[in-house]
Design a protein around this motif. Structure first.
Motif, short mmCIF file in Angstrom:
data_model
loop_
_atom_site.label_atom_id
_atom_site.label_comp_id
_atom_site.label_asym_id
_atom_site.label_seq_id
_atom_site.Cartn_x
_atom_site.Cartn_y
_atom_site.Cartn_z
N GLY A 47 -3.61 11.28 2.43
CA GLY A 47 -3.05 10.32 3.37
C GLY A 47 -3.78 9.00 3.40
O GLY A 47 -3.40 8.10 4.16
N VAL A 48 -4.82 8.84 2.59
CA VAL A 48 -5.59 7.59 2.57
C VAL A 48 -4.77 6.50 1.87
O VAL A 48 -4.19 6.72 0.80
CB VAL A 48 -6.93 7.79 1.84
N LEU A 49 -4.75 5.32 2.49
CA LEU A 49 -4.00 4.22 1.91
C LEU A 49 -4.75 3.60 0.74
O LEU A 49 -5.98 3.42 0.79
CB LEU A 49 -3.74 3.14 2.96
N ALA A 50 -4.01 3.29 -0.31
CA ALA A 50 -4.56 2.58 -1.46
C ALA A 50 -3.57 1.51 -1.89
O ALA A 50 -2.36 1.65 -1.69
CB ALA A 50 -4.83 3.55 -2.61
N ARG A 51 -4.09 0.45 -2.45
CA ARG A 51 -3.22 -0.65 -2.90
C ARG A 51 -2.23 -0.13 -3.94
O ARG A 51 -2.60 0.61 -4.86
CB ARG A 51 -4.04 -1.79 -3.47
N TYR A 85 0.84 -1.20 0.00
CA TYR A 85 0.00 0.00 0.00
C TYR A 85 0.87 1.24 0.00
O TYR A 85 2.03 1.23 0.42
CB TYR A 85 -0.92 0.01 1.23
N ALA A 86 0.27 2.34 -0.46
CA ALA A 86 0.90 3.65 -0.40
C ALA A 86 -0.16 4.67 -0.04
O ALA A 86 -1.35 4.49 -0.35
CB ALA A 86 1.55 4.01 -1.74
N ALA A 87 0.25 5.75 0.63
CA ALA A 87 -0.68 6.79 1.03
C ALA A 87 -0.83 7.82 -0.08
O ALA A 87 0.15 8.22 -0.71
CB ALA A 87 -0.19 7.47 2.31
N ASP A 88 -2.07 8.25 -0.32
CA ASP A 88 -2.32 9.34 -1.26
C ASP A 88 -1.61 10.59 -0.74
O ASP A 88 -1.81 10.98 0.41
CB ASP A 88 -3.83 9.60 -1.37
#
Length: 393
Positions: free
Chosen positions: A240-244, A233-236
């Protein structure tokens, strides 16, 4: 006893809070001291539940590959198959007689000859004269156009083509002048493969992994282990929202470029990382009394090789510390988690392992959240604060 039970419980509580708050989907943490290891596996392999984290979960350790690459090179140094201060031109002719930019941010055609050849010591200390550069500089644009931009997923071509493209570009600095991140370790991986006439991973397995009992570490996985690989995952950067995080390839096949630096780097587990760190803590000895490196070589590897001038401008990567041969070396700082002589490195996809020989302490923290902006998760700082606080003496 090496550990305070109450403070280890506080470590569990704080790491559990990080998972519950969504800072990381899951994690595996180990602390080791004086032969006693304590392990935690919290959360899940992916957001939203599913398979739980286990002690043997496999992670992409990215730039934590760099110390492994350095040890492999030093094995060859101890056999006199490589020498730290010999030019690398014979094995890496693409780097022979390099040109150097007159100004790092200047035009590509404005160059001068290199004052001396590049050596293995330059590669291991990241002082070869090239590395991460600003994207807006002419050399940065040329790096991008050549497909050489540094990142965790690696180039779309193999080592020979990679070094050919790299050698066609000028160096940014004179060899030995300043620390520049990343590229030296990739070149070391290519150098090792050419020096031994064998695939890089094959040499790592025979000379490091198998003697240390490391079974789950490599550049790809057997199909029956793929289910143990943590989802990345990485944060936008805005929210800051995590996305795959999209993966560049299937991990049951070797990469085109087995990176010595970390892009794409090794896959590993917390216990495999611990075995590697214990070898360095034990001055090169394996648990069964064998040796990977001599005491003198480990001491050389874990000493700071940079002058203040060579560190200047690299505070983002080095902080208050320095750089040895393939890893960071800590100095006494204001934070509890940085002890004198502490060494190791961090993987940008969410992992780190450090050893503090003064305390006999090893800590390994593996997550599947990339450490890029907007703010790295506080769980890493909290882990080290509580690991030091839990020492019971």
């Amino acid at each position: 006893m090496s550990w305070s039970a109450a403070r280890l419980e506080r470590l569990r509580e704080v790491l559990s809070e990080a998972v519950a708050d969504g800072d990381v989907p899951g994690l595996v943490a180990l602390v080791h001291r004086h032969g006693e290891t304590r392990a935690l596996a919290l959360g899940s392999l992916e957001l939203g539940g599913g398979a739980p984290m286990r002690r043997d979960t496999i992670f992409r350790i990215a730039s934590m590959t760099k110390p492994v690459t350095a040890v492999a090179a030093l094995v060859l140094v101890e056999e006199c198959r490589l020498r730290l201060d010999d030019p690398v031109d014979d094995l890496l002719p693409e780097l022979a007689a390099p040109r150097v930019l007159r100004e790092p941010d200047g035009p590509l055609a404005d160059t001068v000859p290199a004052e001396r050849p590049i050596t293995l010591r330059d590669l291991l200390t990241s002082r070869l004269g090239t590395g991460v550069v600003p994207a807006g500089w002419p050399i940065g644009r040329a790096v991008a156009e050549a497909g050489l931009t540094v990142g965790p997923d690696g180039p779309a071509f193999g080592p020979d083509e990679w070094i050919r493209r790299l050698g066609a570009l000028p160096l940014v600095r004179q060899p030995g002048a300043t620390w520049m991140y990343h590229v030296g370790a990739d070149l070391t991986g290519v150098l090792i493969a050419r020096a031994t006439g064998r695939p890089f991973e094959e040499f790592l397995r025979e000379r490091i992994f198998d003697p240390l009992g490391i079974r789950d570490t490599g550049f790809h996985l057997p199909p029956d282990r793929l289910s143990r690989l943590a989802v990345p995952y990485a944060a936008d950067p805005r929210t800051g929202v995590l996305a795959r995080r999209p993966e560049p390839r299937e991990w049951d096949r070797p990469p085109l470029f087995p990176s010595g630096a970390g892009g794409p780097g090794l896959l590993s587990t917390a216990d495999d990382c611990l075995a590697f760190c214990r070898m360095l803590l034990n001055k090169g000895r394996t648990e069964d009394g064998g040796r990977i490196l001599s005491r003198a070589t480990v001491e050389l590897m874990t000493a700071d090789h940079l002058t203040p001038a060579q560190k200047a401008g690299n505070e983002l990567f080095l902080g208050a510390g320095g750089w040895g041969l393939g890893l960071a070396v800590g100095v006494r700082g204001n934070e509890l988690a940085v002890g004198p002589g502490r060494f190791g490195w961090t993987g940008g996809l969410g992992t780190e392992a450090y050893t503090d020989p003064a305390e006999g302490l090893i800590g390994v923290l593996l997550t599947q959240r990339a450490l890029a902006s907007p703010v790295p998760p506080r769980v890493f700082q909290d882990f080290w604060t509580l690991a030091y606080a839990a020492m019971d003496d």
